[in-house]
Design a protein around this motif. Structure first.
Motif, PDB file in Angstrom:
ATOM      1  N   GLU A 154      16.453  10.693   9.563  1.00 40.89           N
ATOM      2  CA  GLU A 154      15.055  11.098   9.741  1.00 40.89           C
ATOM      3  C   GLU A 154      14.127   9.895   9.890  1.00 40.89           C
ATOM      4  OE1 GLU A 154      14.465  13.805   6.471  1.00 40.89           O
ATOM      5  OE2 GLU A 154      15.265  15.497   7.638  1.00 40.89           O
ATOM      6  N   ALA A 155      14.503   8.750   9.313  1.00 39.40           N
ATOM      7  CA  ALA A 155      13.703   7.529   9.490  1.00 39.40           C
ATOM      8  C   ALA A 155      13.722   7.062  10.947  1.00 39.40           C
ATOM      9  CB  ALA A 155      14.228   6.416   8.575  1.00 39.40           C
ATOM     10  N   GLN A 156      14.686   7.548  11.726  1.00 38.38           N
ATOM     11  CA  GLN A 156      14.761   7.237  13.158  1.00 38.38           C
ATOM     12  C   GLN A 156      13.980   8.243  13.998  1.00 38.38           C
ATOM     13  OE1 GLN A 156      16.423   4.354  14.241  1.00 38.38           O
ATOM     14  NE2 GLN A 156      16.224   4.131  12.032  1.00 38.38           N
ATOM     15  N   GLY A 157      13.302   9.176  13.325  1.00 44.17           N
ATOM     16  CA  GLY A 157      12.510  10.173  14.031  1.00 44.17           C
ATOM     17  C   GLY A 157      13.330  11.300  14.632  1.00 44.17           C
ATOM     18  N   VAL A 158      14.529  11.504  14.090  1.00 43.86           N
ATOM     19  CA  VAL A 158      15.449  12.512  14.624  1.00 43.86           C
ATOM     20  C   VAL A 158      15.727  13.544  13.529  1.00 43.86           C
ATOM     21  CG1 VAL A 158      17.798  12.836  15.510  1.00 43.86           C
ATOM     22  CG2 VAL A 158      16.510  10.809  16.148  1.00 43.86           C
ATOM     23  N   PRO A 159      15.781  14.827  13.884  1.00 48.13           N
ATOM     24  CA  PRO A 159      16.124  15.820  12.858  1.00 48.13           C
ATOM     25  C   PRO A 159      17.584  15.683  12.418  1.00 48.13           C
ATOM     26  CG  PRO A 159      15.785  16.889  14.990  1.00 48.13           C
ATOM     27  CD  PRO A 159      15.467  15.437  15.168  1.00 48.13           C
ATOM     28  N   TYR A 160      17.824  15.950  11.157  1.00 48.31           N
ATOM     29  CA  TYR A 160      19.166  15.866  10.579  1.00 48.31           C
ATOM     30  C   TYR A 160      19.790  17.255  10.582  1.00 48.31           C
ATOM     31  CZ  TYR A 160      22.748  15.305   6.953  1.00 48.31           C
ATOM     32  OH  TYR A 160      23.917  15.293   6.242  1.00 48.31           O
ATOM     33  N   ALA A 161      20.959  17.399  11.238  1.00 46.54           N
ATOM     34  CA  ALA A 161      21.616  18.702  11.356  1.00 46.54           C
ATOM     35  C   ALA A 161      22.808  18.863  10.422  1.00 46.54           C
ATOM     36  CB  ALA A 161      22.071  18.922  12.795  1.00 46.54           C
ATOM     37  N   GLY A 162      23.128  17.822   9.654  1.00 48.73           N
ATOM     38  CA  GLY A 162      24.255  17.901   8.726  1.00 48.73           C
ATOM     39  C   GLY A 162      25.426  17.058   9.190  1.00 48.73           C
ATOM     40  N   LEU A 163      26.503  17.140   8.413  1.00 52.70           N
ATOM     41  CA  LEU A 163      27.711  16.367   8.688  1.00 52.70           C
ATOM     42  C   LEU A 163      28.880  17.301   8.936  1.00 52.70           C
ATOM     43  CD1 LEU A 163      27.546  13.625   5.902  1.00 52.70           C
ATOM     44  CD2 LEU A 163      26.729  13.478   8.254  1.00 52.70           C
ATOM     45  N   GLN A 164      29.821  16.827   9.741  1.00 48.76           N
ATOM     46  CA  GLN A 164      31.104  17.508   9.927  1.00 48.76           C
ATOM     47  C   GLN A 164      32.189  16.452   9.845  1.00 48.76           C
ATOM     48  OE1 GLN A 164      30.718  19.321  13.738  1.00 48.76           O
ATOM     49  NE2 GLN A 164      30.719  17.396  14.863  1.00 48.76           N
ATOM     50  N   LYS A 165      33.382  16.862   9.436  1.00 49.12           N
ATOM     51  CA  LYS A 165      34.488  15.917   9.309  1.00 49.12           C
ATOM     52  C   LYS A 165      35.480  16.120  10.439  1.00 49.12           C
ATOM     53  CE  LYS A 165      34.132  14.993   4.426  1.00 49.12           C
ATOM     54  NZ  LYS A 165      34.836  14.912   3.156  1.00 49.12           N
ATOM     55  N   ASP A 166      36.074  15.005  10.888  1.00 55.39           N
ATOM     56  CA  ASP A 166      37.108  15.091  11.915  1.00 55.39           C
ATOM     57  C   ASP A 166      38.458  15.385  11.262  1.00 55.39           C
ATOM     58  OD1 ASP A 166      38.101  12.643  10.929  1.00 55.39           O
ATOM     59  OD2 ASP A 166      37.262  11.465  12.577  1.00 55.39           O
ATOM     60  N   GLU A 167      39.516  15.365  12.063  1.00 53.39           N
ATOM     61  CA  GLU A 167      40.844  15.723  11.557  1.00 53.39           C
ATOM     62  C   GLU A 167      41.365  14.749  10.504  1.00 53.39           C
ATOM     63  OE1 GLU A 167      41.706  13.465  15.486  1.00 53.39           O
ATOM     64  OE2 GLU A 167      40.108  14.696  14.644  1.00 53.39           O
ATOM     65  N   PHE A 168      40.767  13.573  10.410  1.00 50.18           N
ATOM     66  CA  PHE A 168      41.179  12.587   9.412  1.00 50.18           C
ATOM     67  C   PHE A 168      40.285  12.604   8.173  1.00 50.18           C
ATOM     68  CE2 PHE A 168      42.366  10.883  13.606  1.00 50.18           C
ATOM     69  CZ  PHE A 168      43.739  10.866  13.447  1.00 50.18           C
ATOM     70  N   GLY A 169      39.278  13.473   8.182  1.00 50.12           N
ATOM     71  CA  GLY A 169      38.367  13.561   7.047  1.00 50.12           C
ATOM     72  C   GLY A 169      37.174  12.628   7.137  1.00 50.12           C
ATOM     73  N   LYS A 170      37.019  11.942   8.265  1.00 47.70           N
ATOM     74  CA  LYS A 170      35.888  11.023   8.437  1.00 47.70           C
ATOM     75  C   LYS A 170      34.643  11.826   8.806  1.00 47.70           C
ATOM     76  CE  LYS A 170      34.373   6.889  10.860  1.00 47.70           C
ATOM     77  NZ  LYS A 170      34.752   5.762  11.712  1.00 47.70           N
ATOM     78  N   PRO A 171      33.522  11.583   8.095  1.00 51.14           N
ATOM     79  CA  PRO A 171      32.305  12.336   8.412  1.00 51.14           C
ATOM     80  C   PRO A 171      31.615  11.818   9.671  1.00 51.14           C
ATOM     81  CG  PRO A 171      31.888  10.818   6.599  1.00 51.14           C
ATOM     82  CD  PRO A 171      33.358  10.714   6.927  1.00 51.14           C
ATOM     83  N   HIS A 172      31.003  12.768  10.394  1.00 50.06           N
ATOM     84  CA  HIS A 172      30.229  12.464  11.596  1.00 50.06           C
ATOM     85  C   HIS A 172      28.959  13.300  11.556  1.00 50.06           C
ATOM     86  CE1 HIS A 172      33.547  10.354  13.643  1.00 50.06           C
ATOM     87  NE2 HIS A 172      34.307  11.229  13.014  1.00 50.06           N
ATOM     88  N   LEU A 173      27.907  12.778  12.167  1.00 44.96           N
ATOM     89  CA  LEU A 173      26.673  13.547  12.289  1.00 44.96           C
ATOM     90  C   LEU A 173      26.874  14.686  13.284  1.00 44.96           C
ATOM     91  CD1 LEU A 173      24.159  10.579  12.516  1.00 44.96           C
ATOM     92  CD2 LEU A 173      24.346  12.207  10.612  1.00 44.96           C
ATOM     93  N   ILE A 174      26.357  15.848  12.966  1.00 39.58           N
ATOM     94  CA  ILE A 174      26.382  16.978  13.891  1.00 39.58           C
ATOM     95  C   ILE A 174      25.347  16.718  14.984  1.00 39.58           C
ATOM     96  CG2 ILE A 174      25.880  19.457  14.131  1.00 39.58           C
ATOM     97  CD1 ILE A 174      26.912  19.787  11.232  1.00 39.58           C
ATOM     98  N   ASP A 175      25.736  16.941  16.230  1.00 44.90           N
ATOM     99  CA  ASP A 175      24.846  16.804  17.391  1.00 44.90           C
ATOM    100  C   ASP A 175      24.252  15.402  17.535  1.00 44.90           C
ATOM    101  OD1 ASP A 175      25.276  19.487  18.030  1.00 44.90           O
ATOM    102  OD2 ASP A 175      23.566  20.150  16.823  1.00 44.90           O
ATOM    103  N   SER A 176      25.037  14.385  17.212  1.00 43.68           N
ATOM    104  CA  SER A 176      24.558  13.019  17.373  1.00 43.68           C
ATOM    105  C   SER A 176      25.741  12.092  17.641  1.00 43.68           C
ATOM    106  CB  SER A 176      23.833  12.542  16.112  1.00 43.68           C
ATOM    107  OG  SER A 176      23.482  11.177  16.245  1.00 43.68           O
ATOM    108  N   PRO A 177      25.574  11.137  18.562  1.00 41.13           N
ATOM    109  CA  PRO A 177      26.642  10.169  18.823  1.00 41.13           C
ATOM    110  C   PRO A 177      26.617   8.989  17.842  1.00 41.13           C
ATOM    111  CG  PRO A 177      24.840   9.774  20.335  1.00 41.13           C
ATOM    112  CD  PRO A 177      24.465  10.996  19.508  1.00 41.13           C
ATOM    113  N   TRP A 178      25.616   8.922  16.967  1.00 45.83           N
ATOM    114  CA  TRP A 178      25.496   7.812  16.035  1.00 45.83           C
ATOM    115  C   TRP A 178      26.641   7.815  15.040  1.00 45.83           C
ATOM    116  CZ3 TRP A 178      19.604   8.465  14.679  1.00 45.83           C
ATOM    117  CH2 TRP A 178      18.857   8.195  15.822  1.00 45.83           C
ATOM    118  N   HIS A 179      26.934   6.660  14.482  1.00 43.84           N
ATOM    119  CA  HIS A 179      28.041   6.479  13.547  1.00 43.84           C
ATOM    120  C   HIS A 179      27.500   6.336  12.127  1.00 43.84           C
ATOM    121  CE1 HIS A 179      30.812   5.768  16.907  1.00 43.84           C
ATOM    122  NE2 HIS A 179      29.753   5.203  17.479  1.00 43.84           N
TER     123      HIS A 179
END
Length: 197
Positions: free
Chosen positions: A52-77
């Motif tokens: 949110e400090a980047q001016g973007v809405p936060y949609a939550g996190l999802q995990k990949d098949e290895f359990g690594k979290p990723h932002l929903i609807d965002s290419p950011w790491h």
């Protein structure tokens, strides 16, 4: 961007500050220890504030098949870490990152043979502070790489460093993949904070 925060909220306060997705609610329900539930929530609040400090809405996190979290609807790491009373998150717009936060504790001496290479063991010389730096830096590398076929001793390596040096060089070495990464390691919060990028 890094967020490190002491956890002062209770579970209800943290839950009220977040809008969890159904998978996130299911994951939280599987965590039975009250302190771990609070740490899990505090990490999500930390990453939400970074987004949110980047001016973007936060949609939550999802995990990949290895359990690594990723932002929903965002290419950011992103990467998350927590320990008793502390939560940390890191966000990078274009490259994978890993973060770890650790108190300095005697446990590092017990895990040396399975975590450090012979060269790293020699460099650490049983010094608890050096062992902690190795552990924290390798955890950050592991989270950056984000796959499970790694062992700390065989595949993750940290070049020797001077005491009080905060910029380290790390390597992920696999038969089909090798990369050199930078790791910043700071004394802060409960002990150490490492960020690999």
């Amino acid at each position: 961007m890094v967020s490190l925060r002491a956890i002062v909220e209770d579970e209800t306060t943290l839950l009220n500050a977040l809008s969890l997705t159904i998978p996130e609610r299911e994951e939280l329900a599987s965590i039975t220890h009250p302190a771990q539930r609070i740490e899990w929530l505090a990490c999500r609040l930390a990453v939400r504030r970074l987004v949110e400090a980047q001016g973007v809405p936060y949609a939550g996190l999802q995990k990949d098949e290895f359990g690594k979290p990723h932002l929903i609807d965002s290419p950011w790491h992103i990467s998350l870490s927590h320990t008793t009373g502390w939560a940390a998150a890191v966000l990078h717009r274009s490259r994978p990152v890993g973060i770890d936060i650790e108190p300095i504790r005697d446990q590092f001496r017990r895990v040396v043979p399975r975590v450090l290479s012979d060269k790293e063991i020699t460099h650490a010389a049983s010094d608890l502070n050096r062992l902690a730096v190795y552990w924290c830096a390798k955890e950050a590398l592991y989270k950056l790489y984000g796959k499970r076929q790694l062992t700390f001793r065989d595949h993750l390596h940290i070049e020797p460093f001077a005491d009080h040096e905060d910029q380290l060089v790390g390597h992920v070495r696999l038969p089909d993949h090798e990369e050199q990464l930078m790791i910043r390691c700071f004394r802060t919060g409960p002990g150490l904070l490492a960020v690999a990028y």
